[in-house]
Design a protein around this motif. Structure first.
Motif, PDB file in Angstrom:
ATOM      1  N   THR A  89       0.832  -1.204   0.000  1.00  0.00           N
ATOM      2  CA  THR A  89       0.000   0.000   0.000  1.00  0.00           C
ATOM      3  C   THR A  89       0.865   1.252   0.000  1.00  0.00           C
ATOM      4  OG1 THR A  89      -1.802  -1.121   1.155  1.00  0.00           O
ATOM      5  CG2 THR A  89      -1.758   1.287   1.268  1.00  0.00           C
ATOM      6  N   LEU A  90       1.909   1.265   0.806  1.00  0.00           N
ATOM      7  CA  LEU A  90       2.796   2.420   0.888  1.00  0.00           C
ATOM      8  C   LEU A  90       3.460   2.687  -0.459  1.00  0.00           C
ATOM      9  CD1 LEU A  90       4.156   4.554   2.687  1.00  0.00           C
ATOM     10  CD2 LEU A  90       5.936   2.861   3.179  1.00  0.00           C
ATOM     11  N   ARG A  91       3.960   1.645  -1.109  1.00  0.00           N
ATOM     12  CA  ARG A  91       4.638   1.825  -2.395  1.00  0.00           C
ATOM     13  C   ARG A  91       3.651   2.205  -3.491  1.00  0.00           C
ATOM     14  NH1 ARG A  91       7.038  -0.900   1.147  1.00  0.00           N
ATOM     15  NH2 ARG A  91       9.310  -1.175   1.244  1.00  0.00           N
ATOM     16  N   ARG A  92       2.452   1.674  -3.417  1.00  0.00           N
ATOM     17  CA  ARG A  92       1.436   2.032  -4.408  1.00  0.00           C
ATOM     18  C   ARG A  92       1.100   3.515  -4.314  1.00  0.00           C
ATOM     19  NH1 ARG A  92      -1.831  -1.735  -3.221  1.00  0.00           N
ATOM     20  NH2 ARG A  92      -3.198  -0.618  -1.793  1.00  0.00           N
ATOM     21  N   ARG A  93       0.957   4.020  -3.106  1.00  0.00           N
ATOM     22  CA  ARG A  93       0.586   5.428  -2.939  1.00  0.00           C
ATOM     23  C   ARG A  93       1.708   6.369  -3.338  1.00  0.00           C
ATOM     24  NH1 ARG A  93      -2.511   5.182   2.961  1.00  0.00           N
ATOM     25  NH2 ARG A  93      -4.427   4.206   2.204  1.00  0.00           N
ATOM     26  N   ARG A  94       2.956   5.966  -3.099  1.00  0.00           N
ATOM     27  CA  ARG A  94       4.073   6.873  -3.321  1.00  0.00           C
ATOM     28  C   ARG A  94       4.643   6.809  -4.732  1.00  0.00           C
ATOM     29  NH1 ARG A  94       7.529   6.584   2.382  1.00  0.00           N
ATOM     30  NH2 ARG A  94       5.952   7.658   3.655  1.00  0.00           N
ATOM     31  N   ALA A  95       4.515   5.667  -5.405  1.00  0.00           N
ATOM     32  CA  ALA A  95       5.202   5.497  -6.688  1.00  0.00           C
ATOM     33  C   ALA A  95       4.273   5.442  -7.886  1.00  0.00           C
ATOM     34  CB  ALA A  95       6.055   4.222  -6.653  1.00  0.00           C
ATOM     35  N   LEU A  96       2.969   5.204  -7.652  1.00  0.00           N
ATOM     36  CA  LEU A  96       2.070   4.908  -8.757  1.00  0.00           C
ATOM     37  C   LEU A  96       0.892   5.866  -8.817  1.00  0.00           C
ATOM     38  CD1 LEU A  96       1.892   1.029  -8.273  1.00  0.00           C
ATOM     39  CD2 LEU A  96       3.372   2.293  -9.835  1.00  0.00           C
ATOM     40  N   GLY A  97       0.458   6.136 -10.046  1.00  0.00           N
ATOM     41  CA  GLY A  97      -0.783   6.852 -10.289  1.00  0.00           C
ATOM     42  C   GLY A  97      -1.666   6.001 -11.181  1.00  0.00           C
ATOM     43  N   PHE A  98      -2.981   6.170 -11.069  1.00  0.00           N
ATOM     44  CA  PHE A  98      -3.918   5.333 -11.810  1.00  0.00           C
ATOM     45  C   PHE A  98      -4.952   6.185 -12.528  1.00  0.00           C
ATOM     46  CE2 PHE A  98      -2.378   2.890  -8.228  1.00  0.00           C
ATOM     47  CZ  PHE A  98      -2.113   1.633  -8.764  1.00  0.00           C
ATOM     48  N   VAL A  99      -5.234   5.791 -13.787  1.00  0.00           N
ATOM     49  CA  VAL A  99      -6.337   6.372 -14.543  1.00  0.00           C
ATOM     50  C   VAL A  99      -7.114   5.201 -15.123  1.00  0.00           C
ATOM     51  CG1 VAL A  99      -7.064   7.919 -16.384  1.00  0.00           C
ATOM     52  CG2 VAL A  99      -4.926   8.371 -15.169  1.00  0.00           C
ATOM     53  N   PHE A 100      -8.438   5.184 -14.884  1.00  0.00           N
ATOM     54  CA  PHE A 100      -9.255   4.077 -15.346  1.00  0.00           C
ATOM     55  C   PHE A 100     -10.241   4.543 -16.412  1.00  0.00           C
ATOM     56  CE2 PHE A 100      -8.043   3.202 -10.944  1.00  0.00           C
ATOM     57  CZ  PHE A 100      -7.446   1.955 -11.080  1.00  0.00           C
ATOM     58  N   GLN A 101     -10.937   3.589 -17.023  1.00  0.00           N
ATOM     59  CA  GLN A 101     -11.928   3.927 -18.036  1.00  0.00           C
ATOM     60  C   GLN A 101     -13.024   4.813 -17.435  1.00  0.00           C
ATOM     61  OE1 GLN A 101     -13.549   0.571 -20.106  1.00  0.00           O
ATOM     62  NE2 GLN A 101     -15.145   1.746 -21.126  1.00  0.00           N
ATOM     63  N   PHE A 102     -13.450   4.458 -16.236  1.00  0.00           N
ATOM     64  CA  PHE A 102     -14.411   5.269 -15.503  1.00  0.00           C
ATOM     65  C   PHE A 102     -13.636   6.033 -14.435  1.00  0.00           C
ATOM     66  CE2 PHE A 102     -16.686   1.639 -17.218  1.00  0.00           C
ATOM     67  CZ  PHE A 102     -17.701   2.275 -17.916  1.00  0.00           C
ATOM     68  N   HIS A 103     -13.923   7.297 -14.297  1.00  0.00           N
ATOM     69  CA  HIS A 103     -13.050   8.214 -13.558  1.00  0.00           C
ATOM     70  C   HIS A 103     -12.937   7.903 -12.063  1.00  0.00           C
ATOM     71  CE1 HIS A 103     -16.856   9.996 -12.287  1.00  0.00           C
ATOM     72  NE2 HIS A 103     -17.198  10.047 -13.565  1.00  0.00           N
TER      73      HIS A 103
END
Length: 245
Positions: A89-103
């Protein structure tokens, strides 16, 4: 525009990655069959393949939303296999961004509040500097006038622009986008994709984008194609030079 590869450690490195569901049960099925893949910093990569080929499963594993069954996944030089849930969870929040088909914007939040949500989730509060940065991002995506509007007051294309601003609010090393224009009309789709390319050019953010649209894939720098859970093609679009798969 083609972004040159950087030297040194890849941002993503997969070795023999496998993902199965219903482990140990009669209905067990393996979706990803030993994938090897590297993505370097600053790449803008399209991920294509037929429905059911494993694209979304791979994106979920890369996004640390699902655990791999076996193999190795290094993110920013660190092995993800074996990390506990809190570490993921910590690495996901700090290193990753997400954009999906539905906002997936929060309907009760304004556009500005939605963009500051990653800071709130990561730090527990939103600083004035982070709020100012969120306003800058909304201006960059053409929505300076809409910071106090809620999602229901925005068009689909505008909502997706807010989602993109939210995805890059903490300046992630990698943005994972799953059909980010799939719910938009052709004009809005082209505009949103152009915005992703603009952010890539200005910030050097690495993008991995799942798309079914060959016109959008042709505007990326590299194409990775998955068929039946295996990488069938991996090539630079501008030059046609193959990357080792």
């Amino acid at each position: 525009m083609s972004i040159p590869h950087t030297n040194g450690q890849p941002l993503i490195r997969l070795r023999g990655l496998r993902k199965s569901y219903n482990l140990g049960q009669p209905a067990e099925v393996e979706v990803l069959h030993g994938l090897d893949l590297e993505v370097k910093r600053g790449e803008f990569v399209a991920l294509m393949g037929p429905s059911g080929s494993g694209k979304s499963t791979l994106l979920n594993v890369l996004g640390l939303l699902e655990r791999m069954t076996s193999g190795s996944y290094e993110l920013l030089g660190e092995e993800m296999n074996g990390l506990h849930d809190e570490g993921l969870t910590l690495r996901r929040r700090r290193a990753l961004g997400f954009v999906f088909q539905f906002h997936h914007l929060l309907p009760a939040f304004t556009a500005l509040e939605n963009v500051t949500l990653p800071a709130l989730m990561t730090e527990g509060f939103v600083s004035e500097a982070q709020r100012a940065h969120a306003r800058e991002l909304l201006a960059a995506v053409g929505l300076a006038h809409a910071e106090h509007k809620r999602p229901a007051e925005l068009s689909g294309g505008m909502q997706q622009r807010v989602a993109i601003a939210r995805a890059v609010a903490l300046k992630p090393a990698l943005v994972l986008a799953d059909e980010p224009t799939g719910n938009l009309d052709q004009a809005s789709s082209s505009d949103v994709f152009s915005l992703l390319r603009q952010i890539h050019a200005e910030q050097g953010t690495t993008f991995l984008i799942v798309t079914h649209d060959p016109r959008l894939a042709a505007r990326c720098d590299r194409l990775v194609e998955i068929v039946d859970g295996r990488i069938e093609r991996d090539e630079a679009i501008a030059t046609g030079a193959a990357h080792p798969a």
